[in-house]
Motif scaffolding. Structure first.
Motif, short mmCIF file in Angstrom:
data_model
loop_
_atom_site.label_atom_id
_atom_site.label_comp_id
_atom_site.label_asym_id
_atom_site.label_seq_id
_atom_site.Cartn_x
_atom_site.Cartn_y
_atom_site.Cartn_z
N ASP A 46 -4.96 -6.55 11.36
CA ASP A 46 -5.28 -6.78 9.94
C ASP A 46 -4.72 -5.65 9.07
O ASP A 46 -4.22 -5.89 7.96
N GLN A 47 -4.79 -4.41 9.57
CA GLN A 47 -4.25 -3.27 8.84
C GLN A 47 -2.72 -3.36 8.74
O GLN A 47 -2.13 -3.04 7.70
N THR A 79 0.81 -1.21 0.00
CA THR A 79 0.00 0.00 0.00
C THR A 79 0.84 1.25 0.00
O THR A 79 0.38 2.31 -0.40
N SER A 84 -1.82 -5.85 6.09
CA SER A 84 -2.04 -5.30 4.76
C SER A 84 -0.92 -4.34 4.36
O SER A 84 -0.39 -4.41 3.25
N LYS A 85 -0.56 -3.47 5.29
CA LYS A 85 0.47 -2.47 4.97
C LYS A 85 1.85 -3.08 4.79
O LYS A 85 2.64 -2.60 3.98
N TYR A 117 -8.57 -5.58 14.41
CA TYR A 117 -8.70 -4.70 13.24
C TYR A 117 -7.34 -4.07 12.90
O TYR A 117 -6.93 -4.05 11.74
N HIS A 118 -6.66 -3.56 13.91
CA HIS A 118 -5.37 -2.92 13.67
C HIS A 118 -4.33 -3.91 13.16
O HIS A 118 -3.50 -3.58 12.29
N GLN A 143 -0.93 1.52 15.49
CA GLN A 143 -0.47 0.28 14.87
C GLN A 143 0.98 -0.01 15.23
O GLN A 143 1.36 -1.16 15.43
#
Length: 260
Positions: A231-232, A191, A235-236, A228-229, A199
């Motif tokens: 998962d972020q 990303t 992704s990053k 949630y964090h 995070q």
């Protein structure tokens, strides 16, 4: 014997000037004076790129960097060597990681020792010659780097010997000067988005082996929020597990203890 002979007379004094001024560097302005003054007296050069970053067999990640007197084509040269995940990996860097000794290249003289496509790229931007060295930390995952280009005359073993002497001192000077320099995170993961402060905190506690429930208690969050964090973060960083996230964060130099 030849190297010992080099360290005599005026050169001795110039090297000592670099060492002494390196000890006094506290910020980027101090480092600039060192580079444009005593350092250029020891290693006459047009351009210098230096910084800190992660080290891996696939290439070096750039965390923070400074440049001195680099024209546009210098940036273009390094940009063309950037991989999609943000690694910079020239044949010289590969050679340096293996030997951890100063490495150099003189266009037209050393061409046959390096891949033809890299030599073509190097000549495209009229770099002429280059020499680099750095210091790898005790973990083996982070390093400083100092890359000099367009040196006067031809670069060779004499320059490498001088760089080997002064690089540890430049490393300590850079460590102090680069503290307030913004991190280079344009190529973190697919990303290209930097981690948020929250995070980064969660990533640190993942590194410490804490479970989602434990992280939630430490940061006063819900487990759902922590997930949630995470998962972020995955992704990053373009990873699929906690182990890989921590390993890549370590490689990129993203692991930081929470403030306070």
């Amino acid at each position: 014997m030849k190297q010992a002979t080099m360290l005599s007379g005026d050169l001795d004094k110039r090297i000592l000037a670099v060492i002494l001024e390196s000890a006094d560097v506290r910020n980027e302005a101090d480092l600039t004076r060192l580079v444009n003054g005593p350092l250029r007296e020891v290693l006459p050069h047009e351009m210098l790129v230096c910084g800190i970053g992660g080290v891996s067999p696939q290439g070096n990640f750039v965390r923070k960097f400074l440049q001195f007197n680099c024209p546009f084509e210098c940036y273009e040269y390094y940009a063309e060597m950037l991989n999609s995940d943000g690694r910079v990996n020239s044949p010289l860097m590969q050679k340096w990681r293996e030997a951890q000794e100063p490495v150099f290249f003189q266009s037209g003289r050393d061409d046959e020792q390096f891949p033809a496509d890299w030599v073509e790229l190097f000549n495209k931007y009229k770099m002429r010659n280059i020499i680099g060295h750095g210091v790898i930390d005790l973990t083996g995952s982070q390093s400083s780097y100092f890359i000099f280009s367009r040196l006067d005359g031809e670069v060779g073993p004499e320059h490498a010997f001088l760089l080997k002497i002064i690089t540890p001192h430049l490393h300590l000077a850079l460590a102090r000067a680069i503290v307030d320099v913004q991190e280079f995170q344009a190529f973190v993961g697919k990303t290209g988005k930097p981690l948020s402060e929250r995070q980064s905190e969660i990533l640190y506690w993942m590194h410490e082996g804490k479970t989602n429930w434990e992280i939630a208690k430490i940061l006063n969050l819900t487990e759902l929020n922590v997930k949630y964090h995470i998962d972020q973060i995955f992704s990053k960083l373009d990873v699929r597990s906690r182990v890989n996230a921590v390993a890549k964060a370590h490689e990129l130099g993203l692991l930081k203890a929470p403030r306070g």
